[in-house]
Design an enzyme around this catalytic site. Sequence first.
Site, short mmCIF file in Angstrom:
data_model
loop_
_atom_site.label_atom_id
_atom_site.label_comp_id
_atom_site.label_asym_id
_atom_site.label_seq_id
_atom_site.Cartn_x
_atom_site.Cartn_y
_atom_site.Cartn_z
N SER A 147 -6.47 -19.30 -4.43
CA SER A 147 -7.41 -19.84 -3.43
C SER A 147 -8.48 -18.80 -3.16
CB SER A 147 -6.69 -20.14 -2.12
OG SER A 147 -7.64 -20.39 -1.09
N TYR A 162 -0.90 -17.04 3.84
CA TYR A 162 -1.40 -17.84 2.71
C TYR A 162 -2.25 -16.98 1.78
CZ TYR A 162 -3.83 -21.79 0.40
OH TYR A 162 -4.37 -22.68 -0.50
N1 LIG Z 1 -7.27 -28.34 -0.87
C1 LIG Z 1 -7.82 -27.14 -0.85
O1 LIG Z 1 -8.84 -26.92 -0.16
C2 LIG Z 1 -7.23 -26.01 -1.64
C3 LIG Z 1 -7.97 -24.84 -1.74
C4 LIG Z 1 -7.44 -23.77 -2.44
C5 LIG Z 1 -6.20 -23.89 -3.05
N2 LIG Z 1 -5.49 -25.04 -2.93
C6 LIG Z 1 -4.18 -25.10 -3.57
O2 LIG Z 1 -4.11 -26.21 -4.43
C7 LIG Z 1 -2.75 -26.65 -4.51
C8 LIG Z 1 -2.70 -28.16 -4.27
O3 LIG Z 1 -3.11 -28.42 -2.93
P1 LIG Z 1 -3.63 -29.82 -2.40
O4 LIG Z 1 -4.88 -29.56 -1.66
O5 LIG Z 1 -3.62 -30.82 -3.49
O6 LIG Z 1 -2.54 -30.14 -1.27
P2 LIG Z 1 -1.44 -31.27 -1.13
O7 LIG Z 1 -0.73 -30.99 0.16
O8 LIG Z 1 -2.02 -32.61 -1.37
O9 LIG Z 1 -0.47 -30.95 -2.35
C9 LIG Z 1 0.57 -30.02 -2.31
C10 LIG Z 1 1.75 -30.62 -3.03
O10 LIG Z 1 2.80 -29.66 -3.09
C11 LIG Z 1 4.00 -30.31 -2.75
N3 LIG Z 1 4.93 -29.33 -2.19
C12 LIG Z 1 4.86 -28.68 -0.99
N4 LIG Z 1 5.91 -27.87 -0.83
C13 LIG Z 1 6.67 -28.01 -1.95
C14 LIG Z 1 7.90 -27.44 -2.37
N5 LIG Z 1 8.54 -26.57 -1.60
N6 LIG Z 1 8.40 -27.81 -3.57
C15 LIG Z 1 7.75 -28.71 -4.35
N7 LIG Z 1 6.58 -29.28 -4.00
C16 LIG Z 1 6.05 -28.93 -2.82
C17 LIG Z 1 3.62 -31.39 -1.73
O11 LIG Z 1 4.60 -32.39 -1.62
C18 LIG Z 1 2.31 -31.87 -2.33
O12 LIG Z 1 2.51 -32.89 -3.30
C19 LIG Z 1 -1.97 -25.83 -3.48
O13 LIG Z 1 -1.32 -24.75 -4.14
C20 LIG Z 1 -3.06 -25.30 -2.58
O14 LIG Z 1 -2.68 -24.11 -1.93
C21 LIG Z 1 -5.99 -26.12 -2.25
#
Ligand SMILES: NC(=O)c1ccc[n+]([C@@H]2O[C@H](COP(=O)([O-])OP(=O)(O)OC[C@H]3O[C@@H](n4cnc5c(N)ncnc54)[C@H](O)[C@@H]3O)[C@@H](O)[C@H]2O)c1
Length: 256
Positions: A147, A162
């Site tokens: 991130s 985080y």
């Molecule tokens: N959305 C953003 O702005 C953003 C920015 C930077 C990084 N990210 C990263 O991208 C990735 C995806 O995020 P997203 O925005 O799609 O969020 P999201 O919440 O839609 O997806 C996260 C997924 O991880 C799963 N999850 C959570 N804990 C878990 C566990 N213990 N075991 C298995 N699965 C688990 C959830 O059920 C969900 O399907 C994450 O790693 C997040 O940190 C997102």
Amino acid sequence: MAPAFPDSRSVILTGAASPRGIGRASAHYLAGLGWNIGIIDLDDAAAKAVAEEIAAEHGVVAAGAGANVAREPEVRAAFDSLEAALPQVVALVNLAGVSSPVPYLEVTSEEWERVMGINMNGVHYATRRAVESMVENGVGRVVNLSSVSAQRGGGTFSKTVYSAAKAGVIGFTRSVARELGHAGITVNAISPGPIDTDIMGGTLTEERKTAMAADGVLPRIGTPRDIAAAIAYLISEDAGFVTGQTLNVDGGLYMH
Ligand SMILES: NC(=O)c1ccc[n+]([C@@H]2O[C@H](COP(=O)([O-])OP(=O)(O)OC[C@H]3O[C@@H](n4cnc5c(N)ncnc54)[C@H](O)[C@@H]3O)[C@@H](O)[C@H]2O)c1
């Protein structure tokens, strides 16, 4: 020279079951390019439902398995079942993650362990298992979601725990890339800026999106498709000379 990709190849995505998440959108995008799909998420039924939806829509082989990525035996069992159901697993994408908006002075040891357990240990457990098969096959691609929060020191919805976990993901990516390059495996990270999903405490309002975009060079926040396209490149056969890198897909929020 690493062996060529097999004609029929699979990618396993962790954290790909949430309806509006980056993982599900990426699974659809990759299936559209001909990848067979394995889904790992917390909820077994939800992982299987996304796999069914993908198989029906794109005509590829897809399978789902439930696992908490913070628990290594569950991760290994999920991989075993997916590998039995899918053509050769060439790629792993570690997307499973949780946010943590807790100010540093309020961080408890439970919060620290929770976030590190999923966002850092989980990346290790899934990678450790996946590369065992990739080393045997002589070819593999791993992509880890970091991130921009790791590089800028928070400044997003999530704060220190985080950021620390996501910075750990970058060091992990570089080191595994160095150790396994000889085995035909590339390991890269993607560092997204704010993306329009529900991870930041629920669906974003237009006001929040505008405020988040204000720091960047481009006048919008990102979409799951922006990240899916970057994943597709990094796991492609033609990205075989790219490893140990962190690709920022963040609208110019962080330039380095
Ligand atoms: N959305 C953003 O702005 C953003 C920015 C930077 C990084 N990210 C990263 O991208 C990735 C995806 O995020 P997203 O925005 O799609 O969020 P999201 O919440 O839609 O997806 C996260 C997924 O991880 C799963 N999850 C959570 N804990 C878990 C566990 N213990 N075991 C298995 N699965 C688990 C959830 O059920 C969900 O399907 C994450 O790693 C997040 O940190 C997102």
